[in-house]
Design a protein around this motif. Structure first.
Motif, PDB file in Angstrom:
ATOM      1  N   PHE A 162      -9.990   0.189  14.362  1.00  0.00           N
ATOM      2  CA  PHE A 162     -11.068  -0.033  13.397  1.00  0.00           C
ATOM      3  C   PHE A 162     -10.659   0.434  12.004  1.00  0.00           C
ATOM      4  O   PHE A 162     -10.847  -0.271  11.012  1.00  0.00           O
ATOM      5  CB  PHE A 162     -12.342   0.691  13.840  1.00  0.00           C
ATOM      6  CG  PHE A 162     -13.451   0.640  12.830  1.00  0.00           C
ATOM      7  CD1 PHE A 162     -14.292  -0.458  12.766  1.00  0.00           C
ATOM      8  CD2 PHE A 162     -13.647   1.682  11.937  1.00  0.00           C
ATOM      9  CE1 PHE A 162     -15.317  -0.516  11.831  1.00  0.00           C
ATOM     10  CE2 PHE A 162     -14.660   1.637  10.990  1.00  0.00           C
ATOM     11  CZ  PHE A 162     -15.500   0.533  10.937  1.00  0.00           C
ATOM     12  N   GLY A 163     -10.092   1.632  11.931  1.00  0.00           N
ATOM     13  CA  GLY A 163      -9.671   2.161  10.636  1.00  0.00           C
ATOM     14  C   GLY A 163      -8.621   1.305   9.979  1.00  0.00           C
ATOM     15  O   GLY A 163      -8.614   1.142   8.752  1.00  0.00           O
ATOM     16  N   GLY A 164      -7.718   0.723  10.782  1.00  0.00           N
ATOM     17  CA  GLY A 164      -6.674  -0.128  10.230  1.00  0.00           C
ATOM     18  C   GLY A 164      -7.222  -1.371   9.565  1.00  0.00           C
ATOM     19  O   GLY A 164      -6.736  -1.797   8.517  1.00  0.00           O
ATOM     20  N   ALA A 165      -8.246  -1.980  10.157  1.00  0.00           N
ATOM     21  CA  ALA A 165      -8.842  -3.192   9.580  1.00  0.00           C
ATOM     22  C   ALA A 165      -9.842  -2.855   8.484  1.00  0.00           C
ATOM     23  O   ALA A 165      -9.838  -3.456   7.401  1.00  0.00           O
ATOM     24  CB  ALA A 165      -9.517  -4.012  10.675  1.00  0.00           C
ATOM     25  N   ALA A 166     -10.722  -1.887   8.747  1.00  0.00           N
ATOM     26  CA  ALA A 166     -11.777  -1.545   7.782  1.00  0.00           C
ATOM     27  C   ALA A 166     -11.230  -0.885   6.532  1.00  0.00           C
ATOM     28  O   ALA A 166     -11.932  -0.817   5.514  1.00  0.00           O
ATOM     29  CB  ALA A 166     -12.800  -0.622   8.446  1.00  0.00           C
ATOM     30  N   GLY A 167      -9.998  -0.404   6.576  1.00  0.00           N
ATOM     31  CA  GLY A 167      -9.407   0.253   5.417  1.00  0.00           C
ATOM     32  C   GLY A 167      -9.344  -0.630   4.184  1.00  0.00           C
ATOM     33  O   GLY A 167      -9.326  -0.129   3.055  1.00  0.00           O
TER      34      GLY A 167
ATOM     35  N   THR B  33     -10.603   6.358  21.476  1.00  0.00           N
ATOM     36  CA  THR B  33      -9.606   6.906  20.555  1.00  0.00           C
ATOM     37  C   THR B  33      -8.776   5.798  19.923  1.00  0.00           C
ATOM     38  O   THR B  33      -8.589   5.758  18.699  1.00  0.00           O
ATOM     39  CB  THR B  33      -8.684   7.888  21.290  1.00  0.00           C
ATOM     40  OG1 THR B  33      -9.473   8.983  21.793  1.00  0.00           O
ATOM     41  CG2 THR B  33      -7.609   8.434  20.360  1.00  0.00           C
ATOM     42  N   PHE B  34      -8.270   4.882  20.751  1.00  0.00           N
ATOM     43  CA  PHE B  34      -7.473   3.778  20.226  1.00  0.00           C
ATOM     44  C   PHE B  34      -8.338   2.856  19.371  1.00  0.00           C
ATOM     45  O   PHE B  34      -7.899   2.345  18.336  1.00  0.00           O
ATOM     46  CB  PHE B  34      -6.851   3.001  21.389  1.00  0.00           C
ATOM     47  CG  PHE B  34      -5.879   1.932  20.970  1.00  0.00           C
ATOM     48  CD1 PHE B  34      -4.934   2.162  19.979  1.00  0.00           C
ATOM     49  CD2 PHE B  34      -5.904   0.689  21.584  1.00  0.00           C
ATOM     50  CE1 PHE B  34      -4.038   1.173  19.606  1.00  0.00           C
ATOM     51  CE2 PHE B  34      -5.014  -0.308  21.216  1.00  0.00           C
ATOM     52  CZ  PHE B  34      -4.080  -0.068  20.222  1.00  0.00           C
TER      53      PHE B  34
ATOM     54  N   VAL C 159      -1.788   6.560  23.966  1.00  0.00           N
ATOM     55  CA  VAL C 159      -2.992   7.355  24.208  1.00  0.00           C
ATOM     56  C   VAL C 159      -3.508   7.152  25.625  1.00  0.00           C
ATOM     57  O   VAL C 159      -4.635   7.563  25.941  1.00  0.00           O
ATOM     58  CB  VAL C 159      -4.098   7.029  23.174  1.00  0.00           C
ATOM     59  CG1 VAL C 159      -3.639   7.369  21.771  1.00  0.00           C
ATOM     60  CG2 VAL C 159      -4.535   5.571  23.265  1.00  0.00           C
ATOM     61  N   GLY C 160      -2.704   6.498  26.479  1.00  0.00           N
ATOM     62  CA  GLY C 160      -3.051   6.408  27.891  1.00  0.00           C
ATOM     63  C   GLY C 160      -3.515   5.053  28.376  1.00  0.00           C
ATOM     64  O   GLY C 160      -3.927   4.927  29.539  1.00  0.00           O
TER      65      GLY C 160
END
Length: 504
Positions: A249-254, A243-244, A90-91
């Motif tokens: 965050f989604g990976g851990a908070a999931g 973005t990253f 993502v840059g």
């Protein structure tokens, strides 16, 4: 009583039980299909208990090492390698990606550790506990979303493992679907035996993975391909960080919506400070460690044509093949890849297990179907999603993990406010109320806050298929941040009014 009467009694669940989402387990000598399945489960020491509350006299798991090893193991998996590799895509470069991983993983891990405390205190699985916060019908929104999450997370874990098996067995023309099938079946078998067997497996499965991670570090260092790149600044850089960060965050908070499922057998007097620390660090440490390795491996694609070609051919599986096998460890490297591929079973088991619990919490009629059957159904869904997603994995993973961060933040904000503002701590829960819609919150304020959060998500998200106007201005994804804020604000305004009017 005749056998026909027994069967009729087992299958005829009262309208009240169906309405509240709970049906009693089959009788000990039940000859119905339900009873025979439960008897089969008991004969092989499979966990027959469904989503119902675990009573205090059955909460005898006093070791904090068990949840510690569990959460450590399910995150010490190659899936996190692929997540860490998304930063440069993502840059970002190495140092800014590292900062994002360290900070946003901590942010996402905090709610998982927080909600895990409710397991020993209340004895409820996570989705059933949601009825106290969102109401009987409002909880169905998040239960349905959690079912989708279970399938999505399992697909990610399964695909990464299948990539590695496909790469190792490329000379034997083993198709990707074969790897997907192998990993799913292994996870299914483990899940059948329930809480204790899953915990026992996770207690040891992390060790070979950890050893191989150090082998990857050594071989990457010896290759000389690693580079840190150049640290950039400016608006575009800030947008890439957002973005990253949303993905991380989604990976851990999931894991938030599964949190109590794996500590629910801890006794009520468990030290909550110790439990919080154990859960937090057993998630945070492996995620950061493995994601940084994945990031480092991908940075090697900028200087090594062989590494870049491997990643282009078969994603993370191809990149690790280039690091561990080609001009490297050869046969032993292939062995390491197979072990890494099988490690994804550890990340798939919890999703399969929680799927069965969530579907039983969704509607009372589903309690007539034993959890074993739900394990079979969920495994079929995992396969159905994993195979087509295999061919566009990076896009699928980035979109899914970002979206996870959006709706989970609504869950976190609404549940936390309800617990602190309305329930005023753990003493505000009547254990008998979870089956009675008339004693639970009406759910109107939950629906309002959730819809406000969805509106905020739409304008702040940045995905391959949609970029909201605020995300365009920010040059990056700010979906989970504004979803969290707007959901919380809407609920704080609406819930006191609802409570004053309905008295619950």
């Amino acid at each position: 009583m005749s056998s026909s009467d027994l069967e009729k009694n087992a299958l005829d669940v009262s309208e009240k039980d169906v309405a509240v989402g709970y049906a009693e387990p089959a009788a000990a000598h039940d000859v119905s299909l339900y009873g025979r399945i439960q008897t089969f489960a008991n004969s092989y020491a499979m966990e027959a208990r469904g989503v119902e509350r675990v009573p205090e006299d059955e909460r005898t798991d006093t070791s904090l090492l068990r949840p510690g090893f569990f959460f450590f193991s399910i995150n010490m998996v190659v899936t996190c390698l692929s997540t860490g590799a998304l930063g440069p895509q993502v840059g970002l470069q190495f140092w800014d990606s590292l900062c994002v991983i360290v900070f946003f993983t901590a942010l996402g891990t905090l709610p998982v550790a927080w909600f895990s405390l409710f397991g020993p205190k209340l004895g409820f699985r996570q989705m059933l506990l949601g009825r106290y916060w969102f109401g009987f019908y409002g909880a169905k929104i998040f239960t349905f979303l959690n079912l989708i999450s279970c399938v999505g997370w399992s697909a990610i874990s399964t695909i990464v493992g299948a990539q590695m098996l496909h790469t190792v067995a490329a000379d034997h023309n083993v198709p990707p679907w074969a790897g997907v099938l192998m990993i799913t079946i292994m996870a299914f078998v483990l899940t059948l035996f329930g809480y204790r067997v899953v915990h026992t497996y996770e207690k040891y499965s992390w060790l070979p993975t950890l050893i191989i991670m150090f082998v990857i570090i050594a071989r990457l260092k010896m290759s000389g391909a690693f580079t840190t790149g150049t640290l950039a600044t400016g608006t575009i850089e800030a947008g890439s960080v957002l973005t990253f960060g949303s993905v991380i965050f989604g990976g851990a908070a999931g894991w938030t919506t599964f949190a109590t499922d794996y500590v629910v057998y801890q006794p009520k007097n468990t030290n909550l400070y110790k439990l919080f620390a154990v859960v937090f660090f057993s998630i945070y440490v492996p995620i950061v460690f493995v994601e940084l390795i994945g990031l480092s491996c991908f940075m090697g694609t900028f200087t090594s044509e062989r590494f870049a070609q491997g990643y282009n051919d078969n994603s993370m599986g191809g990149l690790l093949y280039a690091i561990l096998v080609q001009d490297s460890l050869h046969g032993f490297g292939s062995f390491c890849l197979v072990i890494l591929a099988l490690s994804t079973v550890g990340g798939t088991c919890p999703n399969n297990y929680s799927f069965g619990l969530s579907i039983q919490a969704l509607a009372g009629i589903f309690n007539k179907i034993p959890r074993i059957i739900w394990a079979i159904i969920s495994s079929g869904l995992f396969i159905a999603v994993s195979i087509p997603a295999y061919y566009s994995f990076e896009e699928y993973m980035e979109d899914f993990m970002g979206i996870m961060g959006y709706w989970v933040t609504s869950y976190i904000s609404i549940a936390t406010i309800e617990h602190l503002l309305i329930r005023r701590g753990f003493g505000g829960y009547n254990f008998d109320d979870y089956n009675d819609p008339s004693k639970l919150p009406p759910g109107y304020s939950t629906l309002f806050a959730f819809l406000v959060g969805v509106g905020a998500m739409v304008v702040g998200m940045s995905q391959t298929w949609w970029t909201g106007p605020l995300a365009t201005l920010a040059k990056g994804d700010i979906g989970f941040e504004i979803t969290l804020g707007f959901s919380a604000l809407a609920y704080v305004l609406a819930r006191p009014l609802e409570y004053k009017y309905f008295g619950r």
